[in-house]
Motif scaffolding. Structure first.
Motif, PDB file in Angstrom:
ATOM      1  N   ASP A  36     -13.093  -2.088   1.041  1.00 20.31           N
ATOM      2  CA  ASP A  36     -12.706  -1.693  -0.410  1.00 20.31           C
ATOM      3  C   ASP A  36     -11.588  -0.357  -0.245  1.00 20.31           C
ATOM      4  OD1 ASP A  36     -14.858  -2.857  -1.637  1.00 20.31           O
ATOM      5  OD2 ASP A  36     -16.242  -1.314  -0.831  1.00 20.31           O
ATOM      6  N   GLY A  37     -11.016  -0.587   0.799  1.00 17.12           N
ATOM      7  CA  GLY A  37      -9.931   0.269   0.987  1.00 17.12           C
ATOM      8  C   GLY A  37     -10.191   1.699   1.249  1.00 17.12           C
ATOM      9  N   ALA A  38     -11.469   2.251   1.626  1.00 19.37           N
ATOM     10  CA  ALA A  38     -11.748   3.572   2.046  1.00 19.37           C
ATOM     11  C   ALA A  38     -11.759   3.714   3.416  1.00 19.37           C
ATOM     12  CB  ALA A  38     -13.161   3.830   1.464  1.00 19.37           C
ATOM     13  N   PRO A  39     -11.210   4.800   3.901  1.00 18.11           N
ATOM     14  CA  PRO A  39     -11.171   5.202   5.325  1.00 18.11           C
ATOM     15  C   PRO A  39     -12.395   5.379   5.965  1.00 18.11           C
ATOM     16  CG  PRO A  39      -9.951   6.778   3.811  1.00 18.11           C
ATOM     17  CD  PRO A  39     -10.634   5.927   2.858  1.00 18.11           C
TER      18      PRO A  39
ATOM     19  N   TRP B  81       0.744  -1.263  -0.050  1.00 16.94           N
ATOM     20  CA  TRP B  81      -0.028  -0.003   0.032  1.00 16.94           C
ATOM     21  C   TRP B  81       0.763   1.290   0.014  1.00 16.94           C
ATOM     22  CZ3 TRP B  81       0.239  -3.351   4.449  1.00 16.94           C
ATOM     23  CH2 TRP B  81       0.798  -2.825   5.394  1.00 16.94           C
TER      24      TRP B  81
ATOM     25  N   TYR C  58     -11.058  -5.737   7.244  1.00 20.02           N
ATOM     26  CA  TYR C  58     -10.842  -4.237   7.549  1.00 20.02           C
ATOM     27  C   TYR C  58      -9.359  -4.088   7.944  1.00 20.02           C
ATOM     28  CZ  TYR C  58     -15.840  -2.728   7.547  1.00 20.02           C
ATOM     29  OH  TYR C  58     -17.211  -2.726   7.312  1.00 20.02           O
TER      30      TYR C  58
ATOM     31  N   THR D 140      -9.517   1.463   7.500  1.00 19.24           N
ATOM     32  CA  THR D 140     -10.205   1.256   6.160  1.00 19.24           C
ATOM     33  C   THR D 140     -10.915   0.140   6.105  1.00 19.24           C
ATOM     34  OG1 THR D 140      -8.067  -0.012   5.171  1.00 19.24           O
ATOM     35  CG2 THR D 140      -7.856   2.286   5.205  1.00 19.24           C
ATOM     36  N   ASP D 141     -12.090   0.191   4.992  1.00 23.50           N
ATOM     37  CA  ASP D 141     -13.047  -0.800   5.005  1.00 23.50           C
ATOM     38  C   ASP D 141     -12.444  -1.944   4.061  1.00 23.50           C
ATOM     39  OD1 ASP D 141     -13.611   0.104   2.223  1.00 23.50           O
ATOM     40  OD2 ASP D 141     -15.085   1.265   3.077  1.00 23.50           O
TER      41      ASP D 141
ATOM     42  N   ARG E 150       0.815   7.677   2.816  1.00 27.34           N
ATOM     43  CA  ARG E 150      -0.704   7.868   3.232  1.00 27.34           C
ATOM     44  C   ARG E 150      -1.274   7.057   4.448  1.00 27.34           C
ATOM     45  NH1 ARG E 150      -5.789   5.842   1.670  1.00 27.34           N
ATOM     46  NH2 ARG E 150      -4.882   4.243   0.441  1.00 27.34           N
TER      47      ARG E 150
END
Length: 1000
Positions: free
Chosen positions: A82-85, A37, A111, A79-80, A41
């Motif tokens: 899907d990789g979203a915070p 990753w 997660y 992060t979920d 970030r």
């Protein structure tokens, strides 16, 4: 998977469950890191947790066992799948052991909890990483629904720990024990010092607490390992002082007894933390104390004999300390039937190379080319191109140079440097007294390359002992001790160096940039300046001098001087009274190093040490300068050869040499590249020095255990890997963001120099390298001599070039790069000075003394903005091909080859009888003479406006008939248009530019 994956983290046991680490390649075929990753970030570490069903809120307890001291002050990012915070996150109890989180899970799945996110800053090559502080992003309405009983919420199941790549992953030795586990351990063990044996496979990485593995297994126990015959086996014993400090740790070894009465003697074992051989070949011992609460690893080594019988060998390591009862660690080593190759050194990860720390390879008084043995005739000493006559004091009575002004040979008549003998003077109420001995010094020979002498005598009220030495390169070293038999008041103690006036033409040092020697000048000591001496002289005869004492330690340099500055010599400085004065008289140029008035108590002694170097060290080699053409970049060999280069400099951060100053991890690729170059008639040099060390070095944890012997003390910080895996007491250095290579600064003088020398020997034997590219070196002449000897042992004519940025600035202590590195010049083949050098506004004298290297026996190239090509040709210098997209010396190379410059004699503008002169001081000419065949004249201007120059040519010296010649300027793209001039014509020269004219 690349070799570095040998450092992959193994599976971890957390809360009784195995947390597997999925394998990942460290880098692709181009050397770029392959990351799971974006660490910029999210940081470098995460735990994956499983949520079985969507929920308004789930609870997760992350068993991270962190080594950072204050996890509660560092943010966590969830992060979920899907990789979203996830915005709705609340933090519960956060400590080093674990972290409690509640977050909204809108969907089932995996997660990720990123727990050390950071924010980058600073320069890309000197990053400043700060860890993000916690930030409340949760919706108050959502948070208000949760209540206080988080344990009743659905529980997310911890799956595993992951790092952004294998190298960044925390090892088992970095998973901290909890306070409860430490208390339980202490409840079982009341000893003031607890011992934890470990093999080399598990280097101790934490010094402020214990890994959980130690609390689980407890202290003591045996250490067992395997080795091949002839292998060097390293291992550790970790010491922990939980209750009180433990002082003066001691280690004793017993013989190891094996099969059928076989024995490995105790002398085959060593403890690197307690004793060793320093960089100068001197044995030393070290005191090791363990502060309360700290962990101290003791690294040890066993040199398994090559003829050891296979089988199990058993012995013991005994550890004791002041007031601490001796404890025994049983040692069992199973020796296999196969023989190790080169002690196992071909695999850096086996840590067999730790024995290199105590190496004395090339630590001798032999002579390397082009130097000649020191010839002794009574008190007269003869070396290459120079001779020194000693006075009764042991100081030089006269120094002479036989180098000619062209610097390519030797003159018929030597040039005397001294107008009168050097003297060390003591001034008191009764007058001025010179240190004198009792007759001529008796010179003794240490070897072909070194002699020494001792003089005892008096300097008025003080007794004196002088120990002097001369080496084949022209270095004179003096340790002068003055002692008072009774309380004595002195007005001054000073050294006087009276030089011939006409010799003292140029000077650099003492805060002065290279140029004409001043008529008068006064200087005083200042710790913020890296200044303790100067160079004064002419092109073919000069003297470098430095004032020191017995406590001298080479300062750090290149951006880091202020963090380990000069140790001001107490004798010469004398509380701020000391200094140096330069004074030009009618016949002499006097250097007066004074220390001022003081009172010496009965029995008090002072050391007035002096280092002198007589220049030039050797003749310049224009034919090599023009024939050896450097390509300063990794690239395709056929393309490089087609461009006309025949020497390739391999920088770090390249596929075959990716890690700064640790060129051992891509050995096969490097060997194949070098072999391919040799097949094409080309040579390869690599970037490798000591100033800093890559975090990729497998020896780094062991070096941490040595305190600040090898790693310089500092405030830590820098790139994330350094902050997450080192103990915080270091200076962050160069960083290559493209491959995440981070380095730390080494100490100026340490056993790592011994390792470095052995490493060069290994590279020359196994990789076939032809030399070194040195980038702002952090070692001294002792190590540089060894470098040359090692490379010369494997290559007939090794190549070593030195690059330096301009260090005349406040950060570096206003030191001239040429003076900083002059002690290395005898063993260097070429210079590349460098970034921040001003090629436009500086004088010809500056070019000569600060940039060209010619007064010292060297030539070089230009760097900053590709230099000034017209002025460069006065000194045989161009830019380097490959480093800068705009740098292209190929048109000049083409002209060189068409003329045959490698077969010409270079006669510089500084030569008093140069065959081509301009009659001006601001437009100068250097001639490349092929007598009777033609001459190439380089013209360059320092005039503020366009100049018209008529050349005064000694046609007889050129072997040409002026009636039959013309001056032709061949067209050289980017340098000059085509033009033709007749002898006697006024040649127009633009400001800052010039010509290359063929006289044919």
């Amino acid at each position: 998977m690349r070799q570095l994956c040998a450092r992959a983290v193994l599976g971890w046991m957390v809360a009784g469950a195995a947390l597997a680490l999925a394998p990942v390649a460290l880098a692709d075929e181009h050397g770029a890191p392959v990351l799971r990753w974006d660490p910029a970030r999210l940081g470098n570490h995460r735990y994956l947790v499983q949520v079985d069903a969507p929920a308004e809120a789930v609870r997760a307890v992350i068993p991270w066992r962190r080594r950072d001291a204050h996890p509660e002050k560092v943010a966590v990012i969830v992060t979920d799948p899907d990789g979203a915070p996830v915005a709705n996150v609340l933090r519960g109890n956060i400590d080093r052991a674990s972290g409690e989180l509640v977050f909204q899970a809108a969907k089932a799945g995996t997660y990720a909890v990123y727990y050390q996110p950071y924010v980058g800053g600073g320069r890309s090559n000197y990053p400043v990483v700060n860890y993000a502080a916690p930030r409340d992003s949760a919706d108050p309405a959502w948070a208000g629904k949760l209540g206080k009983r988080w344990d009743r919420l659905p529980q997310a199941q911890v799956q595993r720990y992951e790092a952004v790549d294998d190298f960044d992953a925390y090892t088992d030795m970095e998973r901290t024990a909890t306070p409860a586990e430490l208390d339980a351990l202490l409840a079982r063990h009341a000893e003031p010092l607890l011992l934890f044996p470990e093999t080399r496979a598990n280097p101790v990485r934490m010094f402020d607490t214990l890994p959980v593995s130690w609390t689980q297994r407890g202290p003591g126990g045996a250490l067992s390992d395997h080795a091949q015959r002839g292998e060097y086996l390293s291992f550790q014993v970790g010491l922990w002082a939980p209750r009180t400090p433990v002082n003066a740790v001691r280690v004793a070894f017993g013989d190891l007894h094996g099969p059928d009465g076989a024995t490995i003697p105790a002398t085959a074992l060593t403890c690197f933390n307690l004793r060793g051989i320093d960089y100068a070949g001197r044995p030393f011992v070290t005191r090791v104390d363990v502060p309360k609460g700290r962990v101290q690893p003791l690294w040890m080594g066993l040199d398994v004999p090559a003829d050891a019988k296979p089988g199990v060998y058993e012995g013991e390591v005994v550890v004791s300390a002041d007031g601490v009862e001796a404890q025994r660690v049983p040692l069992s080593v199973t020796v296999g039937g196969t023989a190790a190759v080169a002690h196992g050194d071909d695999d850096p990860f086996k840590l067999t190379r730790l024995r290199w720390l105590d190496s004395t390879l090339a630590q001798d008084s032999t002579v390397v080319k082009p130097f000649t043995p020191v010839a002794v005739k009574g008190a007269s000493l003869d070396i290459l191109g120079r001779d020194i006559a000693l006075a009764d004091s042991g100081l030089p009575a006269q120094i002479r140079s036989r180098f000619d002004e062209r610097m390519t040979g030797f003159a018929r008549q030597p040039r005397a440097l001294l107008q009168a003998p050097m003297q060390l003077l003591v001034e008191d109420a009764s007058g001025v007294h010179a240190l004198t001995g009792k007759g001529a010094p008796k010179v003794e020979t240490d070897g072909p390359g070194k002699v020494h002498w001792t003089v005892t005598g008096d300097a008025g009220p003080l007794r004196g002992e002088l120990k002097g030495s001369l080496e084949a390169d022209g270095t004179l070293q003096y340790a002068i001790e003055l002692q008072a038999d009774r309380e004595t008041q002195v007005g001054d103690i000073r050294l006087e160096i009276p030089l011939h006036n006409d010799l003292a033409r140029y000077q650099l040092g003492l805060g002065q940039q290279g140029g004409e020697a001043p008529a008068g000048f006064s200087w005083h000591w200042n710790v913020r300046n890296n200044q303790d001496g100067a160079w004064i002289g002419a092109v073919n005869a000069g003297l470098e001098f430095h004032l020191r004492d017995e406590h001298y330690l080479r300062p750090l340099n290149t951006n880091f001087y202020q963090q380990q500055p000069l140790r001001i010599p107490r004798s010469w400085d004398n509380g701020g009274q000391g200094g140096i004065e330069l004074e030009r008289g009618k016949e002499r140029y006097l250097v007066k190093a004074f220390s001022g008035s003081r009172t010496l108590q009965a029995g008090q002694a002072l050391r007035y040490d002096v280092v002198l170097r007589v220049t030039p060290f050797k003749t310049i080699q224009p034919e090599q300068q023009f024939a050896e053409r450097f390509f300063h970049k990794y690239g395709d060999l056929d393309a490089i050869k087609a461009d006309g280069a025949n020497v390739v400099n391999i920088h770090h951060a390249t596929p075959i040499n990716p890690w700064i100053n640790y060129p051992f991890l891509e050995a096969e690729a490097m060997r194949k590249y070098v072999e391919a170059a040799h097949q094409r008639g080309m040579r390869v040099k690599i970037y490798d020095t000591i100033r800093e060390l890559s975090d990729r070095a497998p020896e780094l944890p062991m070096l941490e255990s040595l305190g600040h012997e090898v790693i310089s003390a500092g405030k830590g910080g820098g790139f994330s890997w350094l902050q997450e895996h080192l103990d915080g007491d270091y200076i962050p250095a160069w960083h290559v963001p493209e491959n995440r290579d981070a380095a730390i600064i080494n100490a100026g003088q340490s056993r790592w120099h011994n390792y470095y020398i052995e490493g060069l020997d290994w590279l020359a034997r196994n990789e076939g390298i032809d030399g070194l590219y040195l980038d702002d070196v952090a070692y001294d002449r002792i190590t540089m001599q060894r470098v040359r000897k090692v490379l010369q042992a494997h290559r007939q004519d090794p190549l070593i070039d030195l690059h330096s940025a301009n260090q005349y600035n406040p950060r570096d202590g206003y030191i001239n790069s040429a003076l900083l590195y002059m002690e290395l010049f005898p063993y260097i083949d070429r210079l590349w000075f460098g970034e921040q050098f001003d090629y436009e506004k500086s004088t010809p004298a500056y070019w000569l003394t600060e940039i060209s290297g010619i007064p010292y026996g060297l030539m070089g190239e230009m760097l900053q903005n590709d230099g000034n090509p017209w002025r460069g040709m006065l000194f045989g210098m161009t830019s380097r091909l490959g480093w800068s997209p705009k740098s292209d010396p190929r048109p000049l190379w083409k002209l060189w080859d068409a003329f045959g410059i490698a077969r010409a004699e270079m006669i510089g503008w500084w030569v008093h009888d140069a065959p081509v002169k301009t009659g001006r001081d601001d437009v100068l000419a250097t001639s490349y003479v092929r007598k009777g065949q033609g001459t190439l004249v380089a013209l360059a201007s320092w005039a503020p406006e366009r100049a018209e120059v008529k050349l005064a040519i000694d046609w007889k010296a050129l072997g040409l008939n002026p009636a039959k010649v013309k001056l032709v300027a061949p067209e050289v793209p980017g340098f000059q248009p085509a033009a033709t001039f007749k002898p006697g014509d006024a040649i127009p020269v633009e400001p800052g530019k010039g010509w290359l004219l063929r006289v044919e």
